[in-house]
Write a protein that holds these residues in place. Structure first.
Motif, short mmCIF file in Angstrom:
data_model
loop_
_atom_site.label_atom_id
_atom_site.label_comp_id
_atom_site.label_asym_id
_atom_site.label_seq_id
_atom_site.Cartn_x
_atom_site.Cartn_y
_atom_site.Cartn_z
N LEU A 131 0.86 -1.18 0.00
CA LEU A 131 0.00 0.00 0.00
C LEU A 131 0.89 1.23 0.00
N SER A 132 0.82 1.98 -1.10
CA SER A 132 1.55 3.24 -1.18
C SER A 132 0.57 4.33 -0.74
N LYS A 133 0.87 4.91 0.40
CA LYS A 133 -0.10 5.82 1.02
C LYS A 133 -0.25 7.15 0.28
N ASP A 134 -1.43 7.72 0.42
CA ASP A 134 -1.73 9.04 -0.14
C ASP A 134 -0.63 10.02 0.28
N GLY A 135 0.01 10.65 -0.68
CA GLY A 135 1.06 11.64 -0.37
C GLY A 135 2.45 11.04 -0.35
N GLU A 136 2.58 9.71 -0.40
CA GLU A 136 3.91 9.10 -0.37
C GLU A 136 4.74 9.62 -1.54
N GLU A 137 5.91 10.12 -1.24
CA GLU A 137 6.83 10.69 -2.26
C GLU A 137 6.14 11.76 -3.12
N GLY A 138 5.05 12.32 -2.56
CA GLY A 138 4.36 13.43 -3.24
C GLY A 138 3.21 13.02 -4.15
N PHE A 139 3.00 11.72 -4.32
CA PHE A 139 1.93 11.28 -5.24
C PHE A 139 0.57 11.22 -4.53
N PRO A 140 -0.49 11.61 -5.22
CA PRO A 140 -1.82 11.58 -4.59
C PRO A 140 -2.45 10.18 -4.60
N GLY A 141 -3.28 9.91 -3.60
CA GLY A 141 -4.09 8.69 -3.58
C GLY A 141 -3.42 7.53 -2.89
N ASN A 142 -4.23 6.80 -2.11
CA ASN A 142 -3.77 5.52 -1.56
C ASN A 142 -3.77 4.53 -2.71
N LEU A 143 -2.60 4.03 -3.05
CA LEU A 143 -2.49 3.12 -4.18
C LEU A 143 -2.23 1.70 -3.65
N HIS A 144 -3.20 0.82 -3.90
CA HIS A 144 -3.02 -0.60 -3.54
C HIS A 144 -2.39 -1.30 -4.73
N VAL A 145 -1.19 -1.81 -4.52
CA VAL A 145 -0.44 -2.40 -5.64
C VAL A 145 -0.29 -3.90 -5.43
N ARG A 146 -0.45 -4.64 -6.50
CA ARG A 146 -0.23 -6.09 -6.44
C ARG A 146 0.64 -6.50 -7.62
N VAL A 147 1.69 -7.24 -7.32
CA VAL A 147 2.57 -7.74 -8.38
C VAL A 147 2.61 -9.26 -8.23
N ILE A 148 2.33 -9.97 -9.30
CA ILE A 148 2.42 -11.44 -9.24
C ILE A 148 3.54 -11.90 -10.18
N TYR A 149 4.52 -12.56 -9.57
CA TYR A 149 5.59 -13.19 -10.35
C TYR A 149 5.21 -14.65 -10.55
N THR A 150 5.24 -15.13 -11.79
CA THR A 150 4.97 -16.54 -12.06
C THR A 150 6.13 -17.11 -12.87
N LEU A 151 6.67 -18.22 -12.39
CA LEU A 151 7.71 -18.93 -13.16
C LEU A 151 7.02 -20.13 -13.80
N THR A 152 6.97 -20.14 -15.13
CA THR A 152 6.26 -21.22 -15.81
C THR A 152 7.24 -22.33 -16.21
N ASP A 153 6.68 -23.46 -16.60
CA ASP A 153 7.52 -24.57 -17.05
C ASP A 153 8.05 -24.34 -18.46
N SER A 154 7.61 -23.25 -19.11
CA SER A 154 8.20 -22.88 -20.41
C SER A 154 9.34 -21.89 -20.21
N ASN A 155 9.88 -21.84 -19.02
CA ASN A 155 11.02 -20.96 -18.70
C ASN A 155 10.70 -19.48 -18.91
N GLU A 156 9.48 -19.12 -18.49
CA GLU A 156 9.09 -17.71 -18.56
C GLU A 156 8.96 -17.17 -17.14
N LEU A 157 9.44 -15.95 -16.95
CA LEU A 157 9.11 -15.22 -15.73
C LEU A 157 8.07 -14.18 -16.13
N LYS A 158 6.86 -14.43 -15.65
CA LYS A 158 5.75 -13.56 -16.03
C LYS A 158 5.49 -12.60 -14.88
N ILE A 159 5.32 -11.33 -15.18
CA ILE A 159 5.06 -10.35 -14.10
C ILE A 159 3.75 -9.64 -14.40
N GLY A 160 2.80 -9.81 -13.50
CA GLY A 160 1.50 -9.12 -13.63
C GLY A 160 1.45 -8.02 -12.59
#
Ligand code: GLA
Length: 381
Positions: free
Chosen positions: A162-191
């Motif tokens: 959670l990047s809080k409202d005003g953090e580093e000067g940016f507006p809005g509480n930003l809820h961030v989610r990053v999903i790293y997936t390592l597949t069997d096809s040797n891919e690192l997928k980042i969502g």
């Protein structure tokens, strides 16, 4: 079938989840180890995801950083293809953003300010007159909450912050989610996804530094690169885009045909000089209708390792480690010198909040930011 094993290992509890799925034949493991504490006393963990081919990625909850990424060469020999540090301390003191998640705004915002709905937001100037990679304490310096998450595609790790409202000067509480997936096809997928409660700007990326011959093995000038871009965004002396989308044709920025990274890196060219090499955003060709397109392909001739970058983003920052000066001691005590790695940071264009002609980076309440990038590894004879 899921089995959870608890192993007591030199005072650290190591949890290994062995997951196999009969339906897909998918297999792999995810292991968690304690990686120490930040100077503020926050606990940091290191997760190691392994696929059925033995490809392995380690991710730290500090900065969500990809700490190591072991991929095979044409003879099946694994090497760690990303720069980084052996321990948490390195990441706490890091100034190069090795492997980290970058936010709230990847790359530069000119004069460290922007205006939304008539209100001007002032950010910290941490790169000359400009704001770089989210500010003084960007997402690369945050401790993320991690959760192993089931995925049909492979071993997956969800990181939230959670990047809080005003953090580093940016507006809005930003809820961030990053999903790293390592597949069997040797891919690192980042969502990447995010929501906000106030209108804001968002541009998330990952700052892995690749050397396909192995981290610390020398420079990357012999790597052969192709970028799916007819245009790039030229910059001023502060590396802020001028607003022009310039044709790559006839310039050292034409990587439409595979070309050695070093072939034109010292060319007598104004943009190359301003970047100290390559440090530019390329405007990606997108196949209309395709959710995700090939952005770049890199091949390392000695080992045959190949990296393909796929993304749904409009741009990619191609950076040749021009600021690496050997001062930071990397993994195994190795010094990472100038041009010993390259980055391909998928992104919206730098300074978009101040460039009305660039694709918008504004996120409003009720909307969801969602982007995907895949780093796919293979080999070539
Ligand atoms: C990005 C920037 C570079 C540099 C690196 C981090 O790639 O474009 O100018 O700041 O991050 O060192």
């Amino acid at each position: 079938m899921k089995q959870t094993l608890w192993i007591k290992l030199t005072g650290t509890v190591l949890m290994t989840t062995l997951a196999t799925s009969g339906a897909t034949g998918k297999s792999g493991t995810t292991a968690k180890t304690s990686w120490g504490k930040t100077p503020d006393g926050e606990e940091v963990d290191l997760y190691t995801l392994t696929n059925k081919n033995g490809v392995e990625v380690a991710i730290s909850t500090y900065g969500g950083a990809v700490v190591s990424l072991k991929v095979p060469d044409r003879n099946g020999k694994l090497a760690d293809a990303v720069l980084g540090y052996d321990s948490l301390d390195g990441y706490v003191n890091d100034k190069s953003y090795f492997g980290a998640i970058i936010g709230r705004y990847g790359n530069r915002i000119g004069h460290a300010r922007f205006t939304l709905d008539g209100k001007t937001y002032t950010l910290a100037k941490n790169n000359g007159e400009n704001s770089l990679h989210g500010g003084i304490k960007g997402f690369n310096k945050a401790v993320w909450t991690a959760k192993e998450t089931p995925s049909p595609d492979g071993q997956a790790l969800e990181l939230t912050y959670l990047s809080k409202d005003g953090e580093e000067g940016f507006p809005g509480n930003l809820h961030v989610r990053v999903i790293y997936t390592l597949t069997d096809s040797n891919e690192l997928k980042i969502g990447y996804s995010a929501t906000t409660d106030k209108k804001t700007v968002v541009n998330l990326t990952n700052h892995s530094y690749f050397n396909l011959a192995g981290a610390g093995s020398g420079d990357i000038l012999g790597h052969i690169l192709m970028i799916e871009a007819d245009k790039f965004t030229p910059v001023d002396s502060g590396l802020i885009p001028t607003g022009e989308l310039r044709d790559v044709a006839g310039t050292p920025f034409d990587f439409r045909k595979p070309t050695a990274i070093g072939a034109r890196i010292n060319a007598d060219d104004e943009q190359i000089k301003l970047g100290g090499g390559y440090d530019h955003n390329f405007v990606l060709r997108r196949n209309p209708g395709d959710p995700i397109s090939l952005a770049a392909r890199v091949m390392e001739p000695k080992t045959g390792r190949v990296l393909e970058v796929w993304t749904d983003q409009p741009g990619v920052q191609f950076y040749t480690g021009n600021f690496l000066d050997g001062s930071a001691k990397g993994k195994g005590g190795l010094a990472y010198t100038k041009r010993s790695a390259f980055c391909l940071e998928t992104q919206h264009f730098p300074d978009s909040p101040n460039q009305p002609k660039f694709p918008s980076v504004v996120l409003s309440p009720g909307e969801r930011y969602h982007t995907t990038t895949i780093y796919k590894f293979s080999t070539e004879k």
